[in-house]
Scaffold this active site. Structure first.
Site, mmCIF file in Angstrom:
data_model
loop_
_atom_site.group_PDB
_atom_site.id
_atom_site.type_symbol
_atom_site.label_atom_id
_atom_site.label_comp_id
_atom_site.label_asym_id
_atom_site.label_seq_id
_atom_site.Cartn_x
_atom_site.Cartn_y
_atom_site.Cartn_z
ATOM 1 N N VAL A 1 0.827 -1.210 0.000
ATOM 2 C CA VAL A 1 0.000 0.000 0.000
ATOM 3 C C VAL A 1 0.861 1.259 0.000
ATOM 4 O O VAL A 1 0.520 2.258 -0.651
ATOM 5 C CB VAL A 1 -0.998 0.007 1.183
ATOM 6 C CG1 VAL A 1 -0.291 0.142 2.525
ATOM 7 C CG2 VAL A 1 -2.030 1.117 1.021
ATOM 8 N N GLY B 1 -5.945 -6.471 -0.120
ATOM 9 C CA GLY B 1 -6.490 -5.499 0.836
ATOM 10 C C GLY B 1 -5.549 -4.328 0.995
ATOM 11 O O GLY B 1 -4.842 -3.941 0.060
ATOM 12 N N GLU B 2 -5.561 -3.746 2.169
ATOM 13 C CA GLU B 2 -4.717 -2.604 2.544
ATOM 14 C C GLU B 2 -5.126 -1.299 1.861
ATOM 15 O O GLU B 2 -4.702 -0.231 2.269
ATOM 16 C CB GLU B 2 -3.233 -2.852 2.211
ATOM 17 C CG GLU B 2 -2.624 -4.051 2.874
ATOM 18 C CD GLU B 2 -1.157 -4.241 2.484
ATOM 19 O OE1 GLU B 2 -0.597 -3.391 1.752
ATOM 20 O OE2 GLU B 2 -0.562 -5.250 2.919
ATOM 21 N N GLY B 3 -5.926 -1.368 0.784
ATOM 22 C CA GLY B 3 -6.208 -0.206 -0.043
ATOM 23 C C GLY B 3 -5.498 -0.258 -1.375
ATOM 24 O O GLY B 3 -5.556 0.693 -2.155
#
Length: 387
Positions: A97, A354-356
């Site tokens: 990220v 995930g994480e953005g």
């Protein structure tokens, strides 16, 4: 806070959307030639109530982190301590990220809303569990947030990831045994998300991007998706970090058991979040609601984000007008949730980190869609003949 936020969420402005469609018809390109980008820019004009809408910049990623009691059921092969360790990695700038955020010029705010183990970057956090009595029926106070006095420039500094400690409790309870959260705890997490949205927008953010971290969090995400959409748990549950076949079958069974135990009512989104959600899911729902109330777009990442988006839409259906689906996660529940929300993802790369990360990769697409309305000449102004 939640009630006033919901009351501030209004549907998209039809006049601004009509103006954006009309403008697209006069730009130096064949009508409809930009495909989904055209409708995206129209939606963003409707959200802003202006044509053209503001450029969605600067961008701010908010990563909400929490742990899950259901981890004890063996739904993930990763130890729970990884949640806190990854927060340290985010703050050191060493995660995927961070690499994508640097590329996009986006700031990264990490919010500990319910991590179970001490953070390596915060020695003040002890091993002692936070008692239920420590959470009142009001939200975590502003004073409990570690950096409320930080300047706007620091809040949105793309060079320095920022930590906000706003822990409601040290992880959820095991949703196969009891409710994951009390209603007050779930409400506190939602309010934290709203506060983070307000802070980032007040500092000047033009678009918010959802991020998450929490070992085991795809299990409550699957329960949330099944609860809000009515999908079969087999269709809502994925392999998360890549579990083997026996663990996946067990994970689906855990999701079924949670739904049978709690029979969550989608008409009561706070109750659903309390019974089967995670603290990061509830906070993300609050972030989305806060962005929608401020008529600021929120770019959704993967399955955790879209499960939270279902809760936000249940609180306020018009909140969907602020949502942009960044990508189609490889987790099957994400597609189920996006279909229920009526959102089409901008990119599909088989991501499941995930994480953005997926939202950040989609960010230039969103910016480009709006920039067309700002910068492309019309046939009249450019002296180009129309057909």
């Amino acid at each position: 806070m939640l009630e006033t936020t919901i009351a501030a969420i209004r549907p998209a402005d039809e006049a601004a959307m009509a103006a954006a469609r009309e403008l697209h018809g006069r730009l130096t390109k064949p009508a409809g030639s930009l495909g989904a980008l055209e409708e995206l820019s129209v939606r963003l004009a409707g959200l802003a109530g202006a044509c053209p809408p503001p450029l969605p910049e600067p961008a701010a990623v908010a990563i909400f982190a929490g742990d899950h009691g259901v981890h004890a059921q063996g739904v993930s092969p990763w130890p729970q301590e990884v949640t806190a360790q990854m927060i340290g990695n985010f703050l050191a700038g060493g995660a995927v990220v961070n690499a994508f955020a640097r590329q996009a010029g986006a700031s990264v705010t990490v919010v500990d809303v319910g991590v179970a183990t001490p953070l390596p970057t915060d020695p003040a956090v002890s091993d002692a569990a936070v008692s239920d009595a420590a959470v009142s029926d009001v939200a975590v106070s502003d004073a409990a947030v570690s950096d409320v006095a930080v300047s706007d420039a620091a809040v949105l500094d793309p060079a320095v990831p920022r930590l906000v400690v706003a822990s409601v409790r040290r992880g959820t309870r095991d949703l196969t045994v009891t409710a994951a959260l009390t209603r007050d705890e779930a409400l506190a997490a939602v309010r934290t998300g709203i506060r983070i949205a307000d802070e980032l927008i007040d500092a000047g953010a033009g678009i918010l991007l959802t991020g998450d971290m929490g070992i085991g969090n795809t299990t409550p995400a699957a329960v949330l998706i099944a609860a809000f959409t009515g999908a079969d748990p087999l269709d809502a549950t994925g392999r998360g970090t890549g579990v083997d076949d026996p663990t996946y079958a067990h994970k689906v069974a855990v999701v079924r058991a949670a739904l049978a135990r709690h029979t969550p009512d989608p008409a009561d989104p706070l109750g659903v979040l309390a019974a089967v959600g995670g603290l990061e899911h509830a906070a993300l729902a609050g972030l989305i609601l806060g962005a929608a109330a401020r008529r600021t777009p929120v770019l959704l990442d993967g399955v955790i984000a879209v499960s939270a988006a279902l809760a936000a839409a249940a609180f306020a259906p018009a909140a969907v007008d602020a949502m942009v689906a960044g990508h189609r996660s490889a987790e099957p529940g994400a597609t189920v949730a996006l279909r229920h929300l009526g959102l089409d993802p901008l990119i599909d790369l088989g991501l499941r980190l995930g994480e953005g990360t997926g939202a950040l990769l989609a960010l230039p697409v969103v910016t480009g869609a709006v920039r067309v309305l700002h910068e492309v000449a019309t046939f009249d102004s450019a002296g180009v003949a129309e057909k």
